[in-house]
Design a protein around this motif. Structure first.
Motif, PDB file in Angstrom:
ATOM      1  N   LEU A 181     -47.975 -30.722 -84.804  1.00 41.06           N
ATOM      2  CA  LEU A 181     -48.382 -31.304 -86.088  1.00 41.06           C
ATOM      3  C   LEU A 181     -47.184 -31.470 -87.023  1.00 41.06           C
ATOM      4  O   LEU A 181     -47.079 -32.477 -87.728  1.00 41.06           O
ATOM      5  N   ALA A 182     -46.289 -30.500 -87.011  1.00 40.69           N
ATOM      6  CA  ALA A 182     -45.098 -30.609 -87.855  1.00 40.69           C
ATOM      7  C   ALA A 182     -44.232 -31.784 -87.412  1.00 40.69           C
ATOM      8  O   ALA A 182     -43.700 -32.517 -88.254  1.00 40.69           O
TER       9      ALA A 182
ATOM     10  N   GLY B 121     -42.452 -37.359 -88.462  1.00 39.09           N
ATOM     11  CA  GLY B 121     -42.395 -38.786 -88.127  1.00 39.09           C
ATOM     12  C   GLY B 121     -43.081 -39.638 -89.178  1.00 39.09           C
ATOM     13  O   GLY B 121     -42.584 -40.700 -89.552  1.00 39.09           O
ATOM     14  N   GLY B 122     -44.229 -39.168 -89.678  1.00 40.55           N
ATOM     15  CA  GLY B 122     -44.938 -39.907 -90.722  1.00 40.55           C
ATOM     16  C   GLY B 122     -44.124 -40.004 -91.997  1.00 40.55           C
ATOM     17  O   GLY B 122     -44.096 -41.045 -92.652  1.00 40.55           O
TER      18      GLY B 122
ATOM     19  N   LEU C 200     -40.809 -47.310 -95.431  1.00 37.10           N
ATOM     20  CA  LEU C 200     -41.686 -48.207 -96.189  1.00 37.10           C
ATOM     21  C   LEU C 200     -41.344 -48.169 -97.675  1.00 37.10           C
ATOM     22  O   LEU C 200     -41.239 -49.217 -98.329  1.00 37.10           O
ATOM     23  N   LEU C 201     -41.166 -46.979 -98.216  1.00 38.47           N
ATOM     24  CA  LEU C 201     -40.851 -46.873 -99.641  1.00 38.47           C
ATOM     25  C   LEU C 201     -39.486 -47.482 -99.954  1.00 38.47           C
ATOM     26  O   LEU C 201     -39.306 -48.071-101.024  1.00 38.47           O
ATOM     27  N   HIS C 202     -38.549 -47.360 -99.038  1.00 36.92           N
ATOM     28  CA  HIS C 202     -37.249 -47.992 -99.244  1.00 36.92           C
ATOM     29  C   HIS C 202     -37.413 -49.513 -99.297  1.00 36.92           C
ATOM     30  O   HIS C 202     -36.828 -50.173-100.164  1.00 36.92           O
ATOM     31  N   ALA C 203     -38.219 -50.056 -98.370  1.00 34.49           N
ATOM     32  CA  ALA C 203     -38.458 -51.507 -98.370  1.00 34.49           C
ATOM     33  C   ALA C 203     -39.158 -51.942 -99.653  1.00 34.49           C
ATOM     34  O   ALA C 203     -38.815 -52.968-100.245  1.00 34.49           O
ATOM     35  N   VAL C 204     -40.140 -51.156-100.092  1.00 40.04           N
ATOM     36  CA  VAL C 204     -40.841 -51.483-101.339  1.00 40.04           C
ATOM     37  C   VAL C 204     -39.864 -51.439-102.506  1.00 40.04           C
ATOM     38  O   VAL C 204     -39.921 -52.277-103.411  1.00 40.04           O
ATOM     39  N   GLY C 205     -38.952 -50.482-102.493  1.00 35.92           N
ATOM     40  CA  GLY C 205     -37.939 -50.404-103.544  1.00 35.92           C
ATOM     41  C   GLY C 205     -37.055 -51.638-103.568  1.00 35.92           C
ATOM     42  O   GLY C 205     -36.727 -52.159-104.636  1.00 35.92           O
ATOM     43  N   GLU C 206     -36.679 -52.112-102.383  1.00 34.14           N
ATOM     44  CA  GLU C 206     -35.858 -53.320-102.329  1.00 34.14           C
ATOM     45  C   GLU C 206     -36.630 -54.531-102.842  1.00 34.14           C
ATOM     46  O   GLU C 206     -36.068 -55.379-103.555  1.00 34.14           O
ATOM     47  N   VAL C 207     -37.917 -54.631-102.487  1.00 34.20           N
ATOM     48  CA  VAL C 207     -38.744 -55.738-103.001  1.00 34.20           C
ATOM     49  C   VAL C 207     -38.834 -55.640-104.524  1.00 34.20           C
ATOM     50  O   VAL C 207     -38.732 -56.638-105.231  1.00 34.20           O
ATOM     51  N   GLY C 208     -39.014 -54.433-105.027  1.00 32.96           N
ATOM     52  CA  GLY C 208     -39.068 -54.240-106.477  1.00 32.96           C
ATOM     53  C   GLY C 208     -37.779 -54.665-107.153  1.00 32.96           C
ATOM     54  O   GLY C 208     -37.802 -55.280-108.223  1.00 32.96           O
TER      55      GLY C 208
END
Length: 135
Positions: A64-65, A70-71, A78-86
């Protein structure tokens, strides 16, 4: 009775009293040892499955860890990509905002130009009385 005989009787009585007190203690110690043997036998029977369950639970927790790690990595991407879009949206917003005044001025100028041109065309139309074929 001599002193030796009295001392022997006194020692015999003390020994009898000592044995009288030690017998119940020894019986209790024997019962405790028997119960301890039963407890150890029960623990020897129950501990291996318990240890196996603990190992399986530890392995599941490790899995589980790893999945959570991995998650988190996917979420970070994903958050890095969203930051770049922002950042891109912010850049476009700044460009539009910076040139918005110029754009608005240009549109207003074009509308005023169209109004003036249409006014001139209407006035000429009325003065010449109809259609103008260029001749």
């Amino acid at each position: 009775m001599t002193i030796v005989e009295m001392a022997a009787i006194l020692i015999a009585v003390a020994f009898a009293v000592l044995v009288g007190y030690l017998v119940p203690v020894l019986i209790q110690v024997r019962k405790t040892v028997a119960e301890s043997e039963q407890l150890l036998a029960k623990m020897n029977a129950e501990m291996p499955p318990l240890i196996a369950d603990l190992r399986a639970m530890s392995q599941n927790l490790n899995d589980l860890a790893d999945q959570a790690r991995g998650g988190v990595e996917h979420a970070a991407v994903l958050l890095h990509a969203v930051g770049e879009v922002g950042e891109s949206v912010q850049y476009v917003h700044d460009v539009v905002r910076g040139s918005g005044g110029t754009l608005l001025t240009n549109v207003a100028s074009m509308v005023a130009g169209f109004k003036a041109a249409s006014q001139v065309v209407r006035e000429r139309w009325r003065e010449e009385g109809g259609h103008h074929n260029g001749g």
